[in-house]
Design an enzyme around this catalytic site. Structure first.
Site, PDB file in Angstrom:
ATOM      1  N   LYS A  11       1.275  -0.950  -0.222  1.00  0.00           N
ATOM      2  CA  LYS A  11       0.164   0.112   0.242  1.00  0.00           C
ATOM      3  C   LYS A  11       0.692   0.893  -0.091  1.00  0.00           C
ATOM      4  O   LYS A  11       0.988   2.265  -0.882  1.00  0.00           O
ATOM      5  CB  LYS A  11      -0.853  -0.203   0.876  1.00  0.00           C
ATOM      6  CG  LYS A  11      -1.848  -1.048   1.245  1.00  0.00           C
ATOM      7  CD  LYS A  11      -2.985  -0.556   2.380  1.00  0.00           C
ATOM      8  CE  LYS A  11      -2.745  -0.212   3.836  1.00  0.00           C
ATOM      9  NZ  LYS A  11      -3.062  -1.735   4.406  1.00  0.00           N
ATOM     10  N   THR A  12       1.919   1.036   1.160  1.00  0.00           N
ATOM     11  CA  THR A  12       3.069   2.542   1.123  1.00  0.00           C
ATOM     12  C   THR A  12       3.526   2.891  -0.223  1.00  0.00           C
ATOM     13  O   THR A  12       3.432   3.288  -0.590  1.00  0.00           O
ATOM     14  CB  THR A  12       3.248   2.407   1.964  1.00  0.00           C
ATOM     15  OG1 THR A  12       3.374   1.622   2.921  1.00  0.00           O
ATOM     16  CG2 THR A  12       4.011   4.048   2.446  1.00  0.00           C
ATOM     17  N   ASP A 202      -4.446   7.205   3.628  1.00  0.00           N
ATOM     18  CA  ASP A 202      -4.186   5.934   3.651  1.00  0.00           C
ATOM     19  C   ASP A 202      -4.883   5.384   4.993  1.00  0.00           C
ATOM     20  O   ASP A 202      -5.744   5.711   5.597  1.00  0.00           O
ATOM     21  CB  ASP A 202      -2.802   5.552   4.383  1.00  0.00           C
ATOM     22  CG  ASP A 202      -2.056   4.346   4.184  1.00  0.00           C
ATOM     23  OD1 ASP A 202      -2.406   3.500   3.698  1.00  0.00           O
ATOM     24  OD2 ASP A 202      -0.982   4.309   5.056  1.00  0.00           O
ATOM     25  N   GLU A 203      -4.903   3.792   4.926  1.00  0.00           N
ATOM     26  CA  GLU A 203      -5.778   2.994   5.625  1.00  0.00           C
ATOM     27  C   GLU A 203      -6.827   3.704   6.223  1.00  0.00           C
ATOM     28  O   GLU A 203      -7.517   3.887   7.235  1.00  0.00           O
ATOM     29  CB  GLU A 203      -5.031   3.055   7.063  1.00  0.00           C
ATOM     30  CG  GLU A 203      -3.500   2.527   7.041  1.00  0.00           C
ATOM     31  CD  GLU A 203      -3.601   0.800   7.095  1.00  0.00           C
ATOM     32  OE1 GLU A 203      -3.948   0.314   7.035  1.00  0.00           O
ATOM     33  OE2 GLU A 203      -2.495   0.658   7.209  1.00  0.00           O
ATOM     34  N   GLN A 233      -9.405  -5.762   7.468  1.00  0.00           N
ATOM     35  CA  GLN A 233      -8.704  -5.254   8.533  1.00  0.00           C
ATOM     36  C   GLN A 233      -8.800  -3.948   9.575  1.00  0.00           C
ATOM     37  O   GLN A 233      -8.259  -3.048   9.961  1.00  0.00           O
ATOM     38  CB  GLN A 233      -6.519  -4.384   8.051  1.00  0.00           C
ATOM     39  CG  GLN A 233      -6.222  -5.613   6.722  1.00  0.00           C
ATOM     40  CD  GLN A 233      -4.442  -4.856   7.347  1.00  0.00           C
ATOM     41  OE1 GLN A 233      -3.972  -4.947   7.886  1.00  0.00           O
ATOM     42  NE2 GLN A 233      -4.785  -5.327   5.503  1.00  0.00           N
ATOM     43  N   ARG A 589       1.182 -10.262   9.887  1.00  0.00           N
ATOM     44  CA  ARG A 589       1.939  -9.490   9.767  1.00  0.00           C
ATOM     45  C   ARG A 589       3.396 -11.088   9.705  1.00  0.00           C
ATOM     46  O   ARG A 589       4.103 -10.346   9.650  1.00  0.00           O
ATOM     47  CB  ARG A 589       2.155  -9.347  11.712  1.00  0.00           C
ATOM     48  CG  ARG A 589       1.046  -8.604  11.874  1.00  0.00           C
ATOM     49  CD  ARG A 589       0.631  -7.338  11.694  1.00  0.00           C
ATOM     50  NE  ARG A 589      -0.577  -7.001  10.580  1.00  0.00           N
ATOM     51  CZ  ARG A 589      -0.702  -6.656   9.403  1.00  0.00           C
ATOM     52  NH1 ARG A 589       0.470  -5.979   9.240  1.00  0.00           N
ATOM     53  NH2 ARG A 589      -1.501  -7.007   8.302  1.00  0.00           N
TER      54      ARG A 589
END
Length: 732
Positions: A11-12, A202-203, A233, A589
């Site tokens: 994503k980043t 973001d998020e 998430q 994770r």
């Protein structure tokens, strides 16, 4: 554009390259707004963009929601009646103010606990409910009355007034007041709508109502909004996050382009497939097919321990052995748990093994007393209306100014319709007696600090002077205990942080004390480095804190019913689905190796509780689990010859290993006249009724130990062992 990005899909990187692409195609960086949820993510993104396109990246408005909105509010503070030097209250400041108000209102502080009241106020602000709206809403008032907390509205109102009088905002105000600013002052909204041509979030699944409305308003003119998120998430409903924002984005923006990033670059196929098998059980979700081209990887070990202490020992042993076998370092490992309280057993076991660790979510550097003391001096120097900072420093170091004198000054200020600083700086006009001398000395001290800010001195010059002149450093230096030395070093470390803030700023950047305080107030402890600079440590953290991070080897511990999923999250499908998303986040994770663990018993509230494996373990496709591996083989001292215990486990099937000791009880409806009986004289052979397990016969009473236990053969639920001090039984 809405980018639905699966875990580990980059994503980043996508946001970074989108911004770099815009700038390369002629978009002015000053016109780009990029919003994230952590300072770490914002810094990482800025760093990556700078590598891609150079120093132009520094001109982007990039940061967390709170930091960007705090910046806007400082520019536009006058519209809301604040000065640009307003203080930002942290949770401790807010709780302290609430405790003061509860005391002033003569309310029961055991009923009106500061954290309970603050949570109510925070929840209201995140729904954009002001104190007046709260007081005038009959449904909210009825809800508070039912909860036996009818005065929360009045506390909320007083809290809001006092914050305003102190020229202070709390974290929730940064969002709430930005909404008020854009709602009530169209010219300000117009200014920022035309400043930001491109808005990126973001998020996005973690945004609350307040954050979503601000971003929607800012992008209303140019309609260039790009959100990145993963509904699977969304795990922050408890702090106001609204999953509907991402689920309904297409409805709010019908011309949206949806892009799905479905390839996971982080984890092995086994881990990705296991995560998919879990999240598939959720009904409320956006459909996507997460896959990976990484290696198949190892199956997921399941560790079964007899107790929580043994669980800690088995996990520490596993980490030690894997380090040796695979030549790994401590930083390759993370232990994730549902609640902070679970860390103790793992800390003890790691210490015994000599394995270094760090806890994320423990006491933050900036929450330590000596740090908060100096910061309070800095805050009051910048903002003399900051009542919480004043109360912290007025008698620090001791000047002979007691609590009663401080209370008297607060009342005097209120009665005379002036600020607290007016009373302090002109004390002889309001108060008489010997106490006026140290108050005058304090006022002179603050005025001298204030002169330094007016002279344009930078943050470090002022902070180091205040640390010396206030007497704080001298007092800490004179304390020669180990703790005193540690506190002195912590204050020096804070001064180092101020120096770094000044030295690393660009030529045109603000290096005033006010700017430093803003940067500190918006930090979280996850943004802080380890104290000794050594990052080679096993990381212990809650799953909520782990979001956005990744580790080679991950242990998800405490996989027990009523612990994970939490007992408090079983009241509705929405709550249970949020817990399942939390489990999904935990699984994803891990990069190479994943281990689940659970205990058959653990101490809770000082009593031993028998535990059942989590339903989430049953939801993982068994093809990806290793229930017969070496880790699951519990060491049994009374198992006879060496290895017997291991063979007894190996002989069981995966289903048997995960099945609770007794079969699940069918639903039982208690009798209409069900009232718990006194079980102090309960004897073998008696018939009883239990609210959950139904009717049964007492087969044995065990009076050994501190608690009496009854072994009861229930007609439908099978044999159960119950603690009589807890069990609610009706003797038939």
């Amino acid at each position: 554009m809405m980018i639905i990005a699966g875990a580990g899909s980059g994503k980043t990187r996508v946001l970074t390259y989108r911004i770099a692409h815009l700038i390369e195609n002629g978009v002015d960086p000053f016109r780009i707004l990029s919003l994230t949820f952590t300072n770490k993510a914002a810094g990482e993104m800025r760093e990556r963009i700078e590598k891609a396109i150079g120093l132009e990246a520094r001109n982007i408005w990039s940061g967390t929601f709170h930091s960007v909105f705090a910046k806007i509010l400082r520019f536009e503070a006058k519209y809301l009646g604040y000065t640009s030097d307003f203080s930002i209250y942290d949770t401790d400041d807010s709780k302290s103010l609430i405790r003061t108000i509860v005391k002033e209102f003569s309310l029961d502080d055991k009923l009106y606990k500061a954290n309970v009241v603050l949570n109510r106020i925070s929840g209201a602000k995140n729904r954009l409910v002001s104190a007046d709206d709260y007081l005038n809403n009959p449904m909210i008032q009825a809800d508070d009355a039912t909860s036996k907390l009818p005065e929360i509205g009045r506390i909320f109102k007083a809290y809001s007034v006092r914050c305003f009088q102190a020229n202070a905002m709390d974290f929730d105000d940064l969002l709430f007041n930005t909404n008020v600013l854009f709602r009530d002052f169209p010219e300000v909204l117009h200014k920022y709508q035309h400043r930001f041509h491109y808005v990126m979030v973001d998020e996005f699944q973690d945004t609350n109502v307040s954050q979503y409305l601000i971003t929607r308003k800012l992008s209303a003119v140019h309609r260039n909004i790009c959100v990145v998120g993963d509904d699977a998430q969304s795990i922050y409903a408890f702090r106001g996050a609204n999953i509907e924002n991402i689920l309904n984005f297409e409805r709010d923006f019908p011309d949206v382009t949806v892009v799905k990033l479905e390839q996971n670059y982080r984890s092995t196929q086994t881990i990705v497939n296991a995560a998919n098998s879990v999240i598939a059980k959720n009904k409320a979700q956006l459909q996507k097919n997460v896959f990976t081209q990484n290696t198949e990887g190892l199956p997921i070990d399941v560790v079964k321990a007899g107790s929580d202490n043994e669980e800690g020992r088995l996990v520490a042993t596993s980490i030690f052995e894997e380090k040796m076998r695979d030549n790994l370092t401590n930083e390759h490992f993370a232990i994730l748990y549902r609640t902070n309280a679970q860390s103790r057993a793992f800390e003890e076991a790691l210490r015994k093994r000599g394995i270094k660790y760090r806890i994320i979510g423990g006491l933050s550097f900036y929450q330590r007393k000596e740090i908060k003391d100096l910061l309070a001096y800095l805050r009051f120097t910048v903002n003399q209306r900051d009542e919480e900072a004043f109360k912290r420093i007025i008698n620090l170091p001791k000047r002979g100014i007691g609590d009663s004198t401080v209370a008297k000054m607060v009342v005097t200020a209120s009665e005379n319709g002036v600020g607290l600083w007016e009373v302090v700086s002109q004390v002889n006009q309001f108060i008489s007696g010997r106490v006026t001398v140290p108050i005058e000395q304090f006022a002179t001290l603050i005025k001298s600090f204030r002169i330094l800010t007016e002279m344009g001195k930078n943050a470090y010059e002022i902070a180091s002077h205040i640390a010396q002149a206030s007497g704080l450093l001298k007092e800490l230096h004179e304390d020669k205990t180990v703790e005193g030395l540690s506190r002195y070093e912590n204050v020096q470390e804070l001064l180092n942080a101020v120096k770094e803030f000044v030295d690393q700023a660009d030529e045109d950047e603000d290096v005033t004390l006010s700017a430093f305080l803003q940067s500190v107030s918006l930090l979280t402890n996850a943004d802080e480095p380890d104290e000794d600079g050594n990052r080679d440590r096993v990381t212990l953290m809650t799953i909520h804190s782990a979001k956005g991070l990744e580790f080679r080897n991950v242990y998800i511990v405490g996989m027990e019913e009523d612990l994970f999923p939490s007992q408090m999250m079983l009241e509705s499908r929405q709550d249970l689905e949020e817990e399942r998303r939390l489990f999904y986040v935990a699984i994803t994770r891990a990069e190479m190796k994943l281990t689940f663990s659970y205990a058959e018993s653990r101490y809770q509230w000082g009593r031993l509780k028998m535990c059942e494996p989590s339903r989430f373990l049953m939801e993982v496709d068994p093809r990806f689990l290793n229930l017969q591996g070496p880790v699951v083989e519990k060491e049994t001292r009374d198992a006879g010859p060496k290895g017997t215990g291991a063979r007894s486990y190996a002989a069981k099937t995966p289903a048997q290993l995960l099945t609770p000791r007794a079969p699940a009880a069918p639903a039982h409806t208690p009798s209409a006249d069900f009232t718990p009986s006194d079980t102090s004289a309960l004897t073998e052979g008696q018939r009883v009724e239990h609210q959950k397990f139904g009717f049964g016969t007492v087969s044995k009473i065990d009076a050994s130990g501190s608690d009496r236990k009854a072994i009861i053969a229930f007609d439908e639920a099978g044999e159960r062992t119950l603690l009589l001090s807890f069990a609610k039984l009706r003797i038939l």
